[in-house]
Design a protein around this motif. Sequence first.
Motif, PDB file in Angstrom:
ATOM      1  N   LEU A  47       0.771  -1.460   0.144  1.00 29.03           N
ATOM      2  CA  LEU A  47      -0.030   0.145  -0.164  1.00 29.03           C
ATOM      3  C   LEU A  47       0.870   1.162   0.074  1.00 29.03           C
ATOM      4  O   LEU A  47       0.403   2.405  -0.469  1.00 29.03           O
ATOM      5  N   GLU A  48       2.127   1.041   0.180  1.00 30.09           N
ATOM      6  CA  GLU A  48       3.156   2.229   0.508  1.00 30.09           C
ATOM      7  C   GLU A  48       3.218   2.736  -0.949  1.00 30.09           C
ATOM      8  O   GLU A  48       3.595   4.061  -1.121  1.00 30.09           O
ATOM      9  N   ARG A  49       3.171   1.984  -1.986  1.00 32.48           N
ATOM     10  CA  ARG A  49       3.186   2.540  -3.308  1.00 32.48           C
ATOM     11  C   ARG A  49       2.051   3.556  -3.907  1.00 32.48           C
ATOM     12  O   ARG A  49       2.033   4.100  -4.941  1.00 32.48           O
ATOM     13  N   LEU A  50       0.859   3.263  -3.145  1.00 32.31           N
ATOM     14  CA  LEU A  50      -0.127   4.058  -3.698  1.00 32.31           C
ATOM     15  C   LEU A  50       0.064   5.697  -3.745  1.00 32.31           C
ATOM     16  O   LEU A  50       0.748   6.126  -2.710  1.00 32.31           O
ATOM     17  N   GLU A  51      -0.649   6.462  -4.445  1.00 28.99           N
ATOM     18  CA  GLU A  51      -0.536   7.837  -4.753  1.00 28.99           C
ATOM     19  C   GLU A  51      -1.929   8.449  -4.427  1.00 28.99           C
ATOM     20  O   GLU A  51      -2.889   7.756  -4.473  1.00 28.99           O
ATOM     21  N   GLY A  52      -1.807   9.771  -4.337  1.00 33.72           N
ATOM     22  CA  GLY A  52      -3.077  10.422  -3.924  1.00 33.72           C
ATOM     23  C   GLY A  52      -3.404  10.502  -2.670  1.00 33.72           C
ATOM     24  O   GLY A  52      -2.535  10.284  -1.689  1.00 33.72           O
ATOM     25  N   GLU A  53      -4.433  11.115  -2.102  1.00 33.68           N
ATOM     26  CA  GLU A  53      -5.084  11.714  -0.873  1.00 33.68           C
ATOM     27  C   GLU A  53      -5.738  10.701  -0.248  1.00 33.68           C
ATOM     28  O   GLU A  53      -6.989  10.352  -0.818  1.00 33.68           O
ATOM     29  N   TYR A  54      -5.625   9.966   0.804  1.00 36.65           N
ATOM     30  CA  TYR A  54      -6.343   8.944   1.441  1.00 36.65           C
ATOM     31  C   TYR A  54      -6.137   8.698   2.847  1.00 36.65           C
ATOM     32  O   TYR A  54      -4.914   8.982   3.297  1.00 36.65           O
ATOM     33  N   LEU A  55      -6.878   8.147   3.626  1.00 37.09           N
ATOM     34  CA  LEU A  55      -6.441   7.672   5.088  1.00 37.09           C
ATOM     35  C   LEU A  55      -6.444   6.107   4.914  1.00 37.09           C
ATOM     36  O   LEU A  55      -7.132   5.567   4.656  1.00 37.09           O
ATOM     37  N   ILE A  56      -5.503   5.661   5.966  1.00 35.51           N
ATOM     38  CA  ILE A  56      -5.401   4.255   6.055  1.00 35.51           C
ATOM     39  C   ILE A  56      -5.632   3.821   7.623  1.00 35.51           C
ATOM     40  O   ILE A  56      -4.947   4.450   8.334  1.00 35.51           O
ATOM     41  N   LEU A  57      -6.657   2.952   7.924  1.00 36.78           N
ATOM     42  CA  LEU A  57      -7.027   2.479   9.274  1.00 36.78           C
ATOM     43  C   LEU A  57      -6.460   0.849   9.301  1.00 36.78           C
ATOM     44  O   LEU A  57      -7.017   0.341   8.457  1.00 36.78           O
ATOM     45  N   LYS A  58      -5.546   0.558  10.247  1.00 36.14           N
ATOM     46  CA  LYS A  58      -5.576  -0.759  10.250  1.00 36.14           C
ATOM     47  C   LYS A  58      -5.973  -1.753  11.641  1.00 36.14           C
ATOM     48  O   LYS A  58      -6.000  -0.933  12.489  1.00 36.14           O
ATOM     49  N   ASP A  59      -6.309  -2.671  11.489  1.00 41.60           N
ATOM     50  CA  ASP A  59      -6.616  -3.727  12.481  1.00 41.60           C
ATOM     51  C   ASP A  59      -7.748  -2.771  13.325  1.00 41.60           C
ATOM     52  O   ASP A  59      -7.676  -2.500  14.563  1.00 41.60           O
ATOM     53  N   ILE A  60      -8.876  -2.902  12.898  1.00 43.10           N
ATOM     54  CA  ILE A  60     -10.111  -2.173  13.412  1.00 43.10           C
ATOM     55  C   ILE A  60     -10.817  -3.058  14.133  1.00 43.10           C
ATOM     56  O   ILE A  60     -11.379  -3.773  13.125  1.00 43.10           O
ATOM     57  N   LEU A  61     -11.267  -3.127  15.424  1.00 48.06           N
ATOM     58  CA  LEU A  61     -12.221  -4.133  16.038  1.00 48.06           C
ATOM     59  C   LEU A  61     -13.391  -3.224  16.508  1.00 48.06           C
ATOM     60  O   LEU A  61     -13.241  -2.471  17.210  1.00 48.06           O
ATOM     61  N   LEU A  62     -14.408  -3.653  15.938  1.00 48.19           N
ATOM     62  CA  LEU A  62     -15.713  -2.699  16.080  1.00 48.19           C
ATOM     63  C   LEU A  62     -16.957  -3.642  16.717  1.00 48.19           C
ATOM     64  O   LEU A  62     -16.850  -4.849  16.650  1.00 48.19           O
ATOM     65  N   ASP A  63     -17.845  -2.841  17.279  1.00 47.56           N
ATOM     66  CA  ASP A  63     -18.997  -3.546  17.628  1.00 47.56           C
ATOM     67  C   ASP A  63     -20.306  -3.134  17.191  1.00 47.56           C
ATOM     68  O   ASP A  63     -20.507  -1.622  17.441  1.00 47.56           O
ATOM     69  N   TYR A  64     -21.089  -3.831  16.222  1.00 54.17           N
ATOM     70  CA  TYR A  64     -22.370  -3.244  16.022  1.00 54.17           C
ATOM     71  C   TYR A  64     -23.491  -3.881  16.648  1.00 54.17           C
ATOM     72  O   TYR A  64     -23.707  -5.265  16.300  1.00 54.17           O
ATOM     73  N   GLN A  65     -24.117  -3.467  17.455  1.00 58.21           N
ATOM     74  CA  GLN A  65     -25.327  -3.968  18.318  1.00 58.21           C
ATOM     75  C   GLN A  65     -25.028  -5.398  18.838  1.00 58.21           C
ATOM     76  O   GLN A  65     -25.658  -6.119  18.660  1.00 58.21           O
ATOM     77  N   GLY A  66     -24.027  -5.433  19.359  1.00 57.46           N
ATOM     78  CA  GLY A  66     -23.445  -6.714  20.088  1.00 57.46           C
ATOM     79  C   GLY A  66     -22.720  -7.670  19.230  1.00 57.46           C
ATOM     80  O   GLY A  66     -22.538  -8.607  19.794  1.00 57.46           O
ATOM     81  N   ASN A  67     -22.513  -7.336  18.010  1.00 56.39           N
ATOM     82  CA  ASN A  67     -21.798  -8.057  16.980  1.00 56.39           C
ATOM     83  C   ASN A  67     -20.522  -7.589  16.806  1.00 56.39           C
ATOM     84  O   ASN A  67     -20.137  -6.667  16.111  1.00 56.39           O
ATOM     85  N   LEU A  68     -19.516  -8.328  17.161  1.00 59.73           N
ATOM     86  CA  LEU A  68     -17.982  -7.757  17.018  1.00 59.73           C
ATOM     87  C   LEU A  68     -17.465  -8.201  15.498  1.00 59.73           C
ATOM     88  O   LEU A  68     -18.093  -9.388  15.140  1.00 59.73           O
ATOM     89  N   PHE A  69     -16.860  -7.398  14.954  1.00 58.09           N
ATOM     90  CA  PHE A  69     -16.186  -7.662  13.758  1.00 58.09           C
ATOM     91  C   PHE A  69     -14.860  -7.003  13.525  1.00 58.09           C
ATOM     92  O   PHE A  69     -14.771  -5.974  14.099  1.00 58.09           O
ATOM     93  N   GLN A  70     -13.956  -7.683  13.036  1.00 59.11           N
ATOM     94  CA  GLN A  70     -12.680  -7.096  12.756  1.00 59.11           C
ATOM     95  C   GLN A  70     -12.521  -6.664  11.012  1.00 59.11           C
ATOM     96  O   GLN A  70     -12.604  -7.657  10.277  1.00 59.11           O
ATOM     97  N   ILE A  71     -12.012  -5.470  11.026  1.00 57.71           N
ATOM     98  CA  ILE A  71     -11.323  -5.153   9.620  1.00 57.71           C
ATOM     99  C   ILE A  71      -9.911  -5.051   9.586  1.00 57.71           C
ATOM    100  O   ILE A  71      -9.181  -4.358  10.338  1.00 57.71           O
TER     101      ILE A  71
END
Length: 302
Positions: A47-71
Amino acid sequence: MKPRLESTELKVYRSVNARMELEGKEKLHYSFLEKWLEGELKFDSLLERLEGEYLILKDILLDYQGNLFQIDTLIISKNTIHMFEVKNYEGDYYVDADNWFSTSGTEIKNPLSQLKRTESLFRRYLQFFRSPLKLECYLVFVNPEFTLLQAPLNELIILPTQLNRFLRNLEFPRAPLTNTPINLAKKILADPIVDSPYKRLPTYEYKQLEKGIWCCRCRSLRTHVEGRKLLICESCGVQEELESAILRSVEEFQVLFLNRKITTNAVQDWCLVVESRKGIRRVLDKHYTKIGSKKHTYFIAK
Protein backbone atom coordinates in the motif's frame (compact mmCIF):
# COMPACT_ATOMS: atom_id res chain seq x y z
CA MET A 1 -4.38 7.20 11.03
CA LYS A 2 -4.14 3.91 12.90
CA PRO A 3 -0.95 1.85 12.64
CA ARG A 4 -0.84 -1.93 12.82
CA LEU A 5 0.20 -3.15 16.26
CA GLU A 6 1.06 -6.61 17.50
CA SER A 7 -1.84 -8.07 19.44
CA THR A 8 -1.51 -8.98 23.11
CA GLU A 9 -2.31 -12.55 22.10
CA LEU A 10 0.69 -12.69 19.73
CA LYS A 11 2.99 -11.05 22.30
CA VAL A 12 2.07 -13.72 24.86
CA TYR A 13 2.59 -16.57 22.41
CA ARG A 14 5.96 -15.19 21.27
CA SER A 15 7.21 -14.91 24.84
CA VAL A 16 5.97 -18.30 25.94
CA ASN A 17 7.33 -19.96 22.79
CA ALA A 18 10.78 -18.49 23.49
CA ARG A 19 10.75 -19.81 27.06
CA MET A 20 9.08 -23.22 26.83
CA GLU A 21 8.01 -25.79 24.24
CA LEU A 22 4.56 -25.15 22.81
CA GLU A 23 2.73 -28.27 21.71
CA GLY A 24 -0.33 -29.36 19.76
CA LYS A 25 -3.05 -26.79 19.12
CA GLU A 26 -1.13 -24.03 20.92
CA LYS A 27 1.85 -24.46 18.59
CA LEU A 28 -0.43 -24.40 15.54
CA HIS A 29 -2.27 -21.33 16.80
CA TYR A 30 1.01 -19.49 17.39
CA SER A 31 2.11 -20.32 13.84
CA PHE A 32 -1.23 -19.00 12.56
CA LEU A 33 -0.83 -15.70 14.47
CA GLU A 34 2.66 -15.12 13.07
CA LYS A 35 1.49 -15.97 9.55
CA TRP A 36 -1.49 -13.64 9.90
CA LEU A 37 0.69 -10.69 10.94
CA GLU A 38 3.24 -11.48 8.23
CA GLY A 39 0.51 -11.29 5.58
CA GLU A 40 -0.90 -8.03 6.90
CA LEU A 41 2.55 -6.43 7.00
CA LYS A 42 3.21 -7.55 3.44
CA PHE A 43 -0.03 -5.92 2.32
CA ASP A 44 0.92 -2.77 4.25
CA SER A 45 4.20 -2.57 2.33
CA LEU A 46 2.33 -2.84 -0.99
CA LEU A 47 0.00 0.00 0.00
CA GLU A 48 2.98 2.32 0.41
CA ARG A 49 3.11 2.58 -3.39
CA LEU A 50 -0.34 4.17 -3.62
CA GLU A 51 -0.53 7.79 -4.65
CA GLY A 52 -3.12 10.47 -4.00
CA GLU A 53 -4.95 11.57 -0.86
CA TYR A 54 -6.47 8.92 1.41
CA LEU A 55 -6.51 7.65 5.00
CA ILE A 56 -5.45 4.16 6.11
CA LEU A 57 -6.79 2.48 9.26
CA LYS A 58 -5.48 -0.94 10.26
CA ASP A 59 -6.69 -3.67 12.62
CA ILE A 60 -10.05 -2.17 13.56
CA LEU A 61 -12.24 -4.17 15.94
CA LEU A 62 -15.78 -2.77 16.09
CA ASP A 63 -19.07 -3.59 17.77
CA TYR A 64 -22.39 -3.14 16.01
CA GLN A 65 -25.36 -3.91 18.27
CA GLY A 66 -23.44 -6.59 20.15
CA ASN A 67 -21.86 -8.11 17.02
CA LEU A 68 -18.07 -7.86 17.00
CA PHE A 69 -16.27 -7.70 13.67
CA GLN A 70 -12.67 -7.05 12.69
CA ILE A 71 -11.40 -5.17 9.66
CA ASP A 72 -7.82 -5.83 8.56
CA THR A 73 -7.38 -2.68 6.49
CA LEU A 74 -9.54 0.32 5.57
CA ILE A 75 -8.64 2.93 2.96
CA ILE A 76 -10.90 5.97 3.11
CA SER A 77 -10.74 8.44 0.24
CA LYS A 78 -12.91 11.36 -0.87
CA ASN A 79 -15.81 9.27 -2.20
CA THR A 80 -15.03 5.64 -1.38
CA ILE A 81 -14.16 3.28 1.44
CA HIS A 82 -12.09 0.25 0.44
CA MET A 83 -12.27 -2.59 2.97
CA PHE A 84 -9.73 -5.43 2.75
CA GLU A 85 -9.75 -8.87 4.33
CA VAL A 86 -6.14 -10.09 4.06
CA LYS A 87 -5.20 -13.77 3.90
CA ASN A 88 -1.70 -15.27 3.92
CA TYR A 89 -2.65 -18.82 2.92
CA GLU A 90 0.09 -20.96 1.40
CA GLY A 91 -0.36 -23.98 -0.84
CA ASP A 92 -3.06 -25.26 -3.19
CA TYR A 93 -6.77 -24.85 -2.45
CA TYR A 94 -10.00 -25.33 -4.37
CA VAL A 95 -13.62 -24.29 -4.09
CA ASP A 96 -16.57 -26.65 -4.32
CA ALA A 97 -19.88 -24.77 -4.21
CA ASP A 98 -19.59 -22.67 -1.03
CA ASN A 99 -16.95 -24.90 0.55
CA TRP A 100 -13.20 -24.33 0.49
CA PHE A 101 -10.65 -27.17 0.74
CA SER A 102 -6.91 -27.69 0.64
CA THR A 103 -5.87 -30.19 -2.03
CA SER A 104 -5.15 -32.63 0.81
CA GLY A 105 -8.90 -32.65 1.44
CA THR A 106 -8.98 -30.52 4.61
CA GLU A 107 -11.95 -28.15 4.68
CA ILE A 108 -11.28 -24.58 5.82
CA LYS A 109 -13.60 -21.80 6.88
CA ASN A 110 -14.98 -20.04 3.83
CA PRO A 111 -13.13 -16.66 3.77
CA LEU A 112 -15.76 -15.17 1.45
CA SER A 113 -18.45 -15.86 4.04
CA GLN A 114 -16.28 -14.12 6.63
CA LEU A 115 -15.84 -11.13 4.30
CA LYS A 116 -19.58 -10.89 3.60
CA ARG A 117 -20.43 -10.99 7.32
CA THR A 118 -17.96 -8.18 8.00
CA GLU A 119 -19.26 -6.21 5.03
CA SER A 120 -22.88 -6.54 6.19
CA LEU A 121 -22.10 -5.38 9.72
CA PHE A 122 -19.89 -2.54 8.52
CA ARG A 123 -22.55 -1.29 6.09
CA ARG A 124 -25.05 -1.09 8.95
CA TYR A 125 -22.40 0.58 11.09
CA LEU A 126 -21.86 3.22 8.37
CA GLN A 127 -25.59 3.74 7.98
CA PHE A 128 -25.74 4.57 11.68
CA PHE A 129 -23.32 7.44 11.00
CA ARG A 130 -25.20 8.34 7.79
CA SER A 131 -22.01 8.04 5.78
CA PRO A 132 -22.52 8.93 2.09
CA LEU A 133 -19.31 7.17 1.01
CA LYS A 134 -19.44 4.15 -1.29
CA LEU A 135 -18.15 0.89 0.25
CA GLU A 136 -16.07 -1.60 -1.77
CA CYS A 137 -14.88 -4.85 -0.15
CA TYR A 138 -12.17 -7.28 -1.22
CA LEU A 139 -10.68 -10.60 -0.15
CA VAL A 140 -6.93 -10.32 -0.78
CA PHE A 141 -4.47 -13.23 -0.91
CA VAL A 142 -0.91 -11.94 -0.53
CA ASN A 143 1.23 -15.11 -0.48
CA PRO A 144 2.81 -15.83 -3.92
CA GLU A 145 2.83 -19.55 -2.99
CA PHE A 146 -1.00 -19.60 -2.83
CA THR A 147 -3.07 -21.12 -5.63
CA LEU A 148 -6.87 -21.27 -5.80
CA LEU A 149 -7.88 -24.02 -8.22
CA GLN A 150 -11.33 -23.78 -9.80
CA ALA A 151 -11.41 -20.20 -8.57
CA PRO A 152 -14.86 -18.65 -8.98
CA LEU A 153 -15.16 -15.58 -11.19
CA ASN A 154 -15.67 -13.22 -8.31
CA GLU A 155 -14.65 -9.58 -8.35
CA LEU A 156 -14.29 -9.66 -4.57
CA ILE A 157 -11.32 -12.07 -4.71
CA ILE A 158 -7.86 -10.65 -5.44
CA LEU A 159 -5.33 -13.45 -6.08
CA PRO A 160 -1.55 -12.97 -5.69
CA THR A 161 -1.05 -12.75 -9.46
CA GLN A 162 -3.69 -9.99 -9.64
CA LEU A 163 -2.62 -7.97 -6.62
CA ASN A 164 -0.05 -5.60 -8.14
CA ARG A 165 -2.33 -4.86 -11.10
CA PHE A 166 -5.29 -4.28 -8.79
CA LEU A 167 -3.35 -1.77 -6.66
CA ARG A 168 -2.04 0.02 -9.74
CA ASN A 169 -5.62 0.52 -10.86
CA LEU A 170 -6.71 2.04 -7.56
CA GLU A 171 -7.00 5.76 -8.11
CA PHE A 172 -7.33 8.39 -5.41
CA PRO A 173 -7.81 12.12 -5.90
CA ARG A 174 -4.76 14.32 -5.41
CA ALA A 175 -6.80 17.17 -3.96
CA PRO A 176 -6.89 17.47 -0.14
CA LEU A 177 -9.52 15.34 1.58
CA THR A 178 -12.80 16.91 2.56
CA ASN A 179 -14.24 16.80 6.07
CA THR A 180 -16.53 13.84 5.25
CA PRO A 181 -13.85 11.09 5.12
CA ILE A 182 -11.78 12.72 7.86
CA ASN A 183 -14.71 12.94 10.28
CA LEU A 184 -15.75 9.35 9.51
CA ALA A 185 -12.23 8.11 10.27
CA LYS A 186 -12.26 10.02 13.56
CA LYS A 187 -15.59 8.44 14.52
CA ILE A 188 -14.25 4.96 13.75
CA LEU A 189 -11.08 5.59 15.74
CA ALA A 190 -13.12 6.84 18.70
CA ASP A 191 -15.14 3.63 18.73
CA PRO A 192 -12.93 0.53 18.38
CA ILE A 193 -12.45 -2.11 21.03
CA VAL A 194 -8.83 -2.15 22.19
CA ASP A 195 -8.35 -5.89 22.59
CA SER A 196 -10.29 -8.87 21.31
CA PRO A 197 -12.28 -10.76 23.95
CA TYR A 198 -11.86 -13.87 21.81
CA LYS A 199 -8.11 -14.23 22.21
CA ARG A 200 -6.87 -17.74 23.00
CA LEU A 201 -3.88 -17.67 25.32
CA PRO A 202 -1.52 -20.59 25.97
CA THR A 203 -1.37 -22.30 29.34
CA TYR A 204 1.76 -21.44 31.33
CA GLU A 205 3.06 -20.78 34.84
CA TYR A 206 5.99 -18.66 35.98
CA LYS A 207 8.04 -21.66 37.12
CA GLN A 208 7.64 -23.35 33.71
CA LEU A 209 9.24 -20.51 31.76
CA GLU A 210 12.98 -20.35 31.20
CA LYS A 211 14.40 -17.11 32.60
CA GLY A 212 16.70 -14.70 30.78
CA ILE A 213 16.48 -11.95 28.14
CA TRP A 214 15.73 -13.17 24.66
CA CYS A 215 17.44 -11.69 21.63
CA CYS A 216 15.56 -8.87 19.92
CA ARG A 217 16.38 -10.36 16.51
CA CYS A 218 16.29 -14.17 16.71
CA ARG A 219 14.50 -14.56 20.10
CA SER A 220 17.16 -16.91 21.43
CA LEU A 221 17.71 -16.97 25.20
CA ARG A 222 21.42 -17.61 24.62
CA THR A 223 22.40 -14.07 25.61
CA HIS A 224 24.89 -12.58 28.04
CA VAL A 225 25.78 -9.17 29.43
CA GLU A 226 29.10 -7.67 28.42
CA GLY A 227 30.37 -4.84 30.60
CA ARG A 228 27.59 -2.70 31.98
CA LYS A 229 25.85 -1.56 28.80
CA LEU A 230 25.55 -4.36 26.26
CA LEU A 231 23.48 -7.51 25.81
CA ILE A 232 25.00 -9.87 23.25
CA CYS A 233 23.28 -12.80 21.56
CA GLU A 234 25.44 -15.89 21.31
CA SER A 235 23.26 -17.33 18.53
CA CYS A 236 23.18 -14.51 15.96
CA GLY A 237 25.71 -12.04 17.40
CA VAL A 238 23.37 -9.03 17.55
CA GLN A 239 24.14 -6.43 20.22
CA GLU A 240 21.55 -4.40 22.11
CA GLU A 241 21.85 -1.69 24.73
CA LEU A 242 21.28 -3.34 28.09
CA GLU A 243 18.85 -0.65 29.25
CA SER A 244 16.67 -1.27 26.20
CA ALA A 245 16.82 -5.05 26.76
CA ILE A 246 15.80 -4.70 30.41
CA LEU A 247 12.86 -2.45 29.50
CA ARG A 248 11.77 -4.94 26.84
CA SER A 249 11.86 -7.72 29.42
CA VAL A 250 9.89 -5.69 31.96
CA GLU A 251 7.18 -5.05 29.35
CA GLU A 252 7.15 -8.76 28.55
CA PHE A 253 6.83 -9.59 32.26
CA GLN A 254 3.86 -7.21 32.54
CA VAL A 255 2.09 -8.80 29.55
CA LEU A 256 2.57 -12.33 30.86
CA PHE A 257 1.83 -11.67 34.53
CA LEU A 258 -0.74 -8.92 34.90
CA ASN A 259 -1.17 -9.42 38.64
CA ARG A 260 2.52 -9.47 39.62
CA LYS A 261 4.17 -6.30 40.87
CA ILE A 262 7.27 -4.94 39.19
CA THR A 263 10.02 -5.01 41.80
CA THR A 264 13.79 -4.96 41.49
CA ASN A 265 13.99 -8.57 42.71
CA ALA A 266 11.27 -9.74 40.33
CA VAL A 267 12.95 -8.13 37.33
CA GLN A 268 16.36 -9.51 38.27
CA ASP A 269 14.94 -13.02 38.63
CA TRP A 270 13.11 -12.69 35.31
CA CYS A 271 16.10 -11.30 33.40
CA LEU A 272 18.55 -13.73 35.08
CA VAL A 273 21.64 -12.65 33.09
CA VAL A 274 21.73 -9.17 34.69
CA GLU A 275 23.70 -9.53 37.93
CA SER A 276 23.66 -5.89 38.97
CA ARG A 277 20.67 -5.09 41.17
CA LYS A 278 21.71 -1.44 41.12
CA GLY A 279 21.67 -1.44 37.34
CA ILE A 280 18.11 -2.79 37.25
CA ARG A 281 17.01 -0.34 39.93
CA ARG A 282 18.53 2.54 37.96
CA VAL A 283 16.55 1.55 34.83
CA LEU A 284 13.30 1.22 36.80
CA ASP A 285 13.82 4.55 38.58
CA LYS A 286 14.40 6.23 35.21
CA HIS A 287 11.42 4.84 33.30
CA TYR A 288 8.83 3.92 35.93
CA THR A 289 7.15 5.56 38.92
CA LYS A 290 8.24 4.24 42.31
CA ILE A 291 5.55 3.34 44.82
CA GLY A 292 6.25 2.63 48.49
CA SER A 293 9.61 2.42 50.21
CA LYS A 294 12.27 -0.05 51.35
CA LYS A 295 11.07 -3.68 51.18
CA HIS A 296 7.64 -2.68 49.91
CA THR A 297 8.84 -0.71 46.88
CA TYR A 298 7.38 -1.53 43.49
CA PHE A 299 7.06 0.31 40.17
CA ILE A 300 4.24 1.30 37.83
CA ALA A 301 4.22 2.84 34.36
CA LYS A 302 4.58 6.61 34.28
